[in-house]
Design a protein around this motif. Structure first.
Motif, PDB file in Angstrom:
ATOM      1  N   UNK A  72       0.613  -1.266   0.116  1.00 26.25           N
ATOM      2  CA  UNK A  72       0.113   0.000   0.170  1.00 26.25           C
ATOM      3  C   UNK A  72       0.948   1.184  -0.074  1.00 26.25           C
ATOM      4  N   UNK A  73       2.070   1.053   0.574  1.00 23.64           N
ATOM      5  CA  UNK A  73       2.982   2.281   0.634  1.00 23.64           C
ATOM      6  C   UNK A  73       3.376   2.641  -0.778  1.00 23.64           C
ATOM      7  N   UNK A  74       3.427   1.667  -1.629  1.00 21.17           N
ATOM      8  CA  UNK A  74       3.742   1.990  -3.145  1.00 21.17           C
ATOM      9  C   UNK A  74       2.660   2.199  -4.187  1.00 21.17           C
ATOM     10  N   UNK A  75       1.443   2.198  -3.444  1.00 22.61           N
ATOM     11  CA  UNK A  75       0.225   2.465  -4.635  1.00 22.61           C
ATOM     12  C   UNK A  75       0.229   3.823  -5.110  1.00 22.61           C
ATOM     13  N   UNK A  76      -0.058   3.645  -6.409  1.00 21.74           N
ATOM     14  CA  UNK A  76      -0.147   4.815  -7.158  1.00 21.74           C
ATOM     15  C   UNK A  76      -1.436   5.525  -7.449  1.00 21.74           C
ATOM     16  N   UNK A  77      -2.109   4.361  -7.813  1.00 18.26           N
ATOM     17  CA  UNK A  77      -3.721   5.109  -7.995  1.00 18.26           C
ATOM     18  C   UNK A  77      -4.889   4.113  -7.575  1.00 18.26           C
ATOM     19  N   UNK A  78      -5.732   4.790  -6.935  1.00 20.70           N
ATOM     20  CA  UNK A  78      -6.565   3.917  -6.128  1.00 20.70           C
ATOM     21  C   UNK A  78      -8.165   4.584  -6.700  1.00 20.70           C
ATOM     22  N   UNK A  79      -8.840   3.385  -7.041  1.00 21.26           N
ATOM     23  CA  UNK A  79     -10.264   4.011  -7.513  1.00 21.26           C
ATOM     24  C   UNK A  79     -11.361   3.220  -6.327  1.00 21.26           C
ATOM     25  N   UNK A  80     -12.185   4.124  -5.859  1.00 20.99           N
ATOM     26  CA  UNK A  80     -13.154   3.724  -4.739  1.00 20.99           C
ATOM     27  C   UNK A  80     -14.531   3.868  -5.319  1.00 20.99           C
ATOM     28  N   UNK A  81     -15.345   2.949  -4.972  1.00 22.95           N
ATOM     29  CA  UNK A  81     -16.666   3.017  -5.495  1.00 22.95           C
ATOM     30  C   UNK A  81     -17.501   2.792  -4.559  1.00 22.95           C
ATOM     31  N   UNK A  82     -18.693   3.789  -4.337  1.00 16.21           N
ATOM     32  CA  UNK A  82     -19.555   3.675  -3.109  1.00 16.21           C
ATOM     33  C   UNK A  82     -20.858   3.282  -3.694  1.00 16.21           C
ATOM     34  N   UNK A  83     -21.732   2.825  -2.746  1.00 14.13           N
ATOM     35  CA  UNK A  83     -22.980   2.733  -3.298  1.00 14.13           C
ATOM     36  C   UNK A  83     -23.839   3.830  -2.526  1.00 14.13           C
ATOM     37  N   UNK A  84     -23.590   4.736  -1.646  1.00 12.40           N
ATOM     38  CA  UNK A  84     -23.940   5.922  -1.094  1.00 12.40           C
ATOM     39  C   UNK A  84     -22.968   6.801  -0.737  1.00 12.40           C
ATOM     40  N   UNK A  85     -22.933   7.752  -1.361  1.00 14.62           N
ATOM     41  CA  UNK A  85     -21.815   9.012  -1.264  1.00 14.62           C
ATOM     42  C   UNK A  85     -21.843   9.573   0.184  1.00 14.62           C
ATOM     43  N   UNK A  86     -22.985   9.122   0.952  1.00  9.90           N
ATOM     44  CA  UNK A  86     -22.871   9.463   2.302  1.00  9.90           C
ATOM     45  C   UNK A  86     -21.948   8.834   3.075  1.00  9.90           C
ATOM     46  N   UNK A  87     -21.256   7.824   2.541  1.00 10.17           N
ATOM     47  CA  UNK A  87     -20.346   7.194   3.385  1.00 10.17           C
ATOM     48  C   UNK A  87     -18.812   7.612   3.171  1.00 10.17           C
ATOM     49  N   UNK A  88     -18.957   8.802   2.247  1.00 11.98           N
ATOM     50  CA  UNK A  88     -17.499   9.248   1.816  1.00 11.98           C
ATOM     51  C   UNK A  88     -16.749   9.532   2.986  1.00 11.98           C
ATOM     52  N   UNK A  89     -17.112  10.205   4.037  1.00 10.70           N
ATOM     53  CA  UNK A  89     -16.319  10.516   5.365  1.00 10.70           C
ATOM     54  C   UNK A  89     -15.673   9.480   5.933  1.00 10.70           C
ATOM     55  N   UNK A  90     -16.625   8.533   6.178  1.00 10.44           N
ATOM     56  CA  UNK A  90     -16.362   7.399   7.038  1.00 10.44           C
ATOM     57  C   UNK A  90     -15.413   6.546   6.161  1.00 10.44           C
ATOM     58  N   UNK A  91     -15.361   6.308   4.977  1.00  8.23           N
ATOM     59  CA  UNK A  91     -14.433   5.708   4.016  1.00  8.23           C
ATOM     60  C   UNK A  91     -13.182   6.409   4.135  1.00  8.23           C
ATOM     61  N   UNK A  92     -13.002   7.578   4.003  1.00  5.15           N
ATOM     62  CA  UNK A  92     -11.923   8.399   4.146  1.00  5.15           C
ATOM     63  C   UNK A  92     -11.073   8.064   5.415  1.00  5.15           C
ATOM     64  N   UNK A  93     -11.952   8.122   6.649  1.00  3.38           N
ATOM     65  CA  UNK A  93     -11.327   7.929   8.010  1.00  3.38           C
ATOM     66  C   UNK A  93     -10.350   6.639   8.103  1.00  3.38           C
ATOM     67  N   UNK A  94     -10.923   5.652   7.311  1.00  2.00           N
ATOM     68  CA  UNK A  94     -10.478   4.375   7.591  1.00  2.00           C
ATOM     69  C   UNK A  94      -9.152   4.348   6.470  1.00  2.00           C
ATOM     70  N   UNK A  95      -9.286   4.865   5.294  1.00  2.00           N
ATOM     71  CA  UNK A  95      -8.375   5.198   4.075  1.00  2.00           C
ATOM     72  C   UNK A  95      -7.341   5.730   4.474  1.00  2.00           C
ATOM     73  N   UNK A  96      -7.378   6.679   5.487  1.00  2.00           N
ATOM     74  CA  UNK A  96      -6.224   7.722   5.675  1.00  2.00           C
ATOM     75  C   UNK A  96      -5.163   6.806   6.682  1.00  2.00           C
ATOM     76  N   UNK A  97      -5.758   6.164   7.156  1.00  2.00           N
ATOM     77  CA  UNK A  97      -4.766   5.151   8.241  1.00  2.00           C
ATOM     78  C   UNK A  97      -4.120   4.076   7.312  1.00  2.00           C
ATOM     79  N   UNK A  98      -4.424   3.651   6.311  1.00  2.00           N
ATOM     80  CA  UNK A  98      -3.734   2.720   5.600  1.00  2.00           C
ATOM     81  C   UNK A  98      -2.709   3.222   4.542  1.00  2.00           C
ATOM     82  N   UNK A  99      -2.885   4.479   4.260  1.00  2.00           N
ATOM     83  CA  UNK A  99      -2.145   4.983   2.880  1.00  2.00           C
ATOM     84  C   UNK A  99      -0.949   6.025   3.664  1.00  2.00           C
ATOM     85  N   UNK A 100       0.139   5.792   3.829  1.00  2.00           N
ATOM     86  CA  UNK A 100       1.281   6.657   4.097  1.00  2.00           C
ATOM     87  C   UNK A 100       1.414   7.962   3.088  1.00  2.00           C
TER      88      UNK A 100
END
Length: 128
Positions: A72-100
């Motif tokens: 994940x530290x060498x990830x270049x491009x990420x695509x996220x697909x959400x069924x509800x854009x209302x989950x954007x902030x919640x997903x970002x909270x977790x996402x931020x912990x995984x990608x330096x």
């Protein structure tokens, strides 16, 4: 000469369906198929919140990247697909912990539905 494709298959991520691979190594890049929040041990979607499933998705992607010689530290491009854009902030909270830093470039889109009726799917690519 053309680039060869090396198939990635690890038991640390959910087994892929027959029409795709977990990932491919091509040149100095690792390309991962989209992952949903399936626990590789049970083959079932993780119960709980979208954050719980996002965490499982990112663990699955990490396992595929690592099996291909990346991370994940060498990830270049990420695509996220959400069924509800209302989950954007919640997903970002977790996402931020995984990608330096520096974070990979990213797209996030809302879609009508996702495999297995889940609420989040993520795909990514990383360099070796």
């Amino acid at each position: 000469m053309g680039l060869t494709k090396q198939v990635i298959l690890t038991d640390k991520a959910p087994k892929p369906i027959p029409v795709l691979n977990q990932g491919l190594v091509v040149g100095d890049m690792v390309y991962c198929s989209g992952q949903v929040g399936t626990d590789p041990a049970t083959g079932k979607l993780v119960e709980g919140s979208v954050q719980d499933r996002t965490e499982q998705v990112l663990r699955n992607l990490s396992a595929v990247l690592e099996a291909g010689g990346s991370s994940l530290a060498k990830a270049v491009k990420v695509n996220i697909f959400l069924a509800d854009m209302g989950d954007f902030a919640a997903v970002n909270e977790v996402y931020a912990k995984f990608f330096p830093d520096p974070k990979p470039v990213r797209t996030c889109v809302c879609v009508k539905s996702l495999p297995l009726g889940t609420d989040v799917e993520i795909e990514c690519s990383g360099h070796l």
